[in-house]
Design a protein around this motif. Structure first.
Motif, short mmCIF file in Angstrom:
data_model
loop_
_atom_site.label_atom_id
_atom_site.label_comp_id
_atom_site.label_asym_id
_atom_site.label_seq_id
_atom_site.Cartn_x
_atom_site.Cartn_y
_atom_site.Cartn_z
N TRP A 239 -0.64 -0.76 3.30
CA TRP A 239 -0.09 0.52 3.78
C TRP A 239 1.43 0.49 3.76
O TRP A 239 2.06 1.45 3.30
CB TRP A 239 -0.59 0.77 5.21
CG TRP A 239 0.17 1.85 5.90
CD1 TRP A 239 0.00 3.20 5.79
CD2 TRP A 239 1.30 1.67 6.79
NE1 TRP A 239 0.93 3.88 6.55
CE2 TRP A 239 1.73 2.96 7.17
CE3 TRP A 239 1.96 0.56 7.29
CZ2 TRP A 239 2.81 3.15 8.04
CZ3 TRP A 239 3.02 0.75 8.16
CH2 TRP A 239 3.43 2.03 8.53
N ARG A 241 3.48 -1.28 1.94
CA ARG A 241 4.00 -1.23 0.58
C ARG A 241 3.89 0.16 -0.01
O ARG A 241 4.77 0.61 -0.75
CB ARG A 241 3.27 -2.27 -0.28
CG ARG A 241 3.69 -3.70 0.09
CD ARG A 241 2.74 -4.75 -0.43
NE ARG A 241 3.20 -6.08 -0.03
CZ ARG A 241 2.43 -7.16 0.02
NH1 ARG A 241 1.15 -7.07 -0.31
NH2 ARG A 241 2.93 -8.32 0.40
N GLN A 242 2.85 0.88 0.33
CA GLN A 242 2.71 2.26 -0.13
C GLN A 242 3.80 3.14 0.49
O GLN A 242 4.36 4.02 -0.19
CB GLN A 242 1.33 2.81 0.23
CG GLN A 242 0.20 2.20 -0.58
CD GLN A 242 -1.17 2.68 -0.12
OE1 GLN A 242 -1.30 3.39 0.88
NE2 GLN A 242 -2.21 2.27 -0.83
N GLU A 243 4.10 2.91 1.77
CA GLU A 243 5.15 3.68 2.44
C GLU A 243 6.51 3.46 1.75
O GLU A 243 7.27 4.41 1.53
CB GLU A 243 5.25 3.26 3.91
CG GLU A 243 4.10 3.67 4.77
CD GLU A 243 4.12 5.16 5.10
OE1 GLU A 243 5.04 5.61 5.81
OE2 GLU A 243 3.20 5.87 4.62
N GLU A 245 7.02 2.36 -1.40
CA GLU A 245 6.97 2.90 -2.75
C GLU A 245 7.14 4.42 -2.76
O GLU A 245 7.79 4.98 -3.65
CB GLU A 245 5.65 2.52 -3.42
CG GLU A 245 5.56 1.03 -3.77
CD GLU A 245 4.19 0.65 -4.26
OE1 GLU A 245 3.33 1.57 -4.43
OE2 GLU A 245 3.94 -0.55 -4.48
N ALA A 246 6.58 5.10 -1.76
CA ALA A 246 6.70 6.55 -1.68
C ALA A 246 8.16 6.98 -1.50
O ALA A 246 8.58 8.02 -2.01
CB ALA A 246 5.85 7.08 -0.53
#
Length: 249
Positions: A239, A241-243, A245-246
């Motif tokens: 989660w 890493r997704q935050e 990357e976004a």
């Protein structure tokens, strides 16, 4: 921002040399490069902790524990940090007898003395506030008082504690930009810790603020769990890493 794990998440699984090696191997399998060390049983030899890091190609950037524990066992924590290559010695929790304006001024002096003792080792002092610190002195925000009167002090923010005491987390992070080398991403729901991103903490704008403020390390943390802790930490890392990357996109 590099992502990793606050090792305190695995305290019950860090009581022997064998457990430490197994835990570090499993953290490496999750893709945790950097870690912050806390709550490894003191009976585990420092060289074994350092060896577990090396064999799993992980690095420790910091050792953390409560201020009073570090003060009373200073040599152990400095040696642990030195053995494992850490830069920051992170202390948390304002002592009870320092929870007044006068006491905070004394505490600032004590923190400065601790930094002087760290200088010969090339280590930096860092402070990690908890919920009780923000509320320590009636009528004032004791954490802001401490940070504003000791501008040289670096900061480790636990965003679970910050969310409980600050309506504008991104604003708080930006206010102390350049002084926050690491943050903890921790979450809860209905009074129980859950993987970061799955609870009630308001994460809106937090990753962006961390990147703008120059935060170098983001550690996921979950000290209690009711299912496999590595599954929890893996979900939290994914989660986070997704935050990040976004924001970068």
């Amino acid at each position: 921002m590099k992502t990793g794990i606050q090792v305190s998440s695995l305290k019950p699984l860090l009581t022997t040399t064998g457990e430490v090696h197994e835990a570090f191997r499993k953290m490496a399998d999750l893709g945790s490069g950097p870690v912050q060390l806390q709550w490894i049983d003191p009976a585990v030899p420092l060289e074994e902790i350092a060896g577990a890091l090396k064999e799993n190609r992980m690095v420790s950037v910091s050792v953390q524990d409560f201020y009073q524990l570090v003060k009373d066992n200073f040599e152990y924590y400095v040696n642990l940090n030195e053995a494992t290559g850490g830069v920051w010695l992170c202390v948390s929790r304002i002592p009870e007898d320092r929870k007044s304006p006068e006491g905070l001024d004394l505490f600032i002096g004590e923190l400065r003395e601790m930094q002087k003792k760290l200088d010969p080792y090339g280590q930096k002092l860092c402070f990690h506030p908890v919920t009780g610190d923000f509320q320590a002195v009636p009528g004032m925000n004791a954490v802001e008082y401490l940070f504003d009167r000791m501008p040289e002090l670096e900061i480790c923010l636990d965003l679970y504690h910050l969310d409980r005491n600050c309506a504008d987390m991104p604003g708080f992070i930006r206010r102390y930009a350049g002084r926050i080398p690491m943050v903890h991403f921790k979450d809860s729901r209905d009074g129980k810790l859950v993987p970061a991103g799955q609870g009630q903490v308001n994460w809106t704008g937090v990753a962006e603020a961390c990147l703008e403020a120059g935060v170098e390390y983001g550690f996921v943390e979950q000290e209690t769990w009711d299912r496999d802790p590595y599954d929890c930490l893996g979900e939290a890392l994914a989660w986070l890493r997704q935050e990040i990357e976004a924001v970068i996109k």
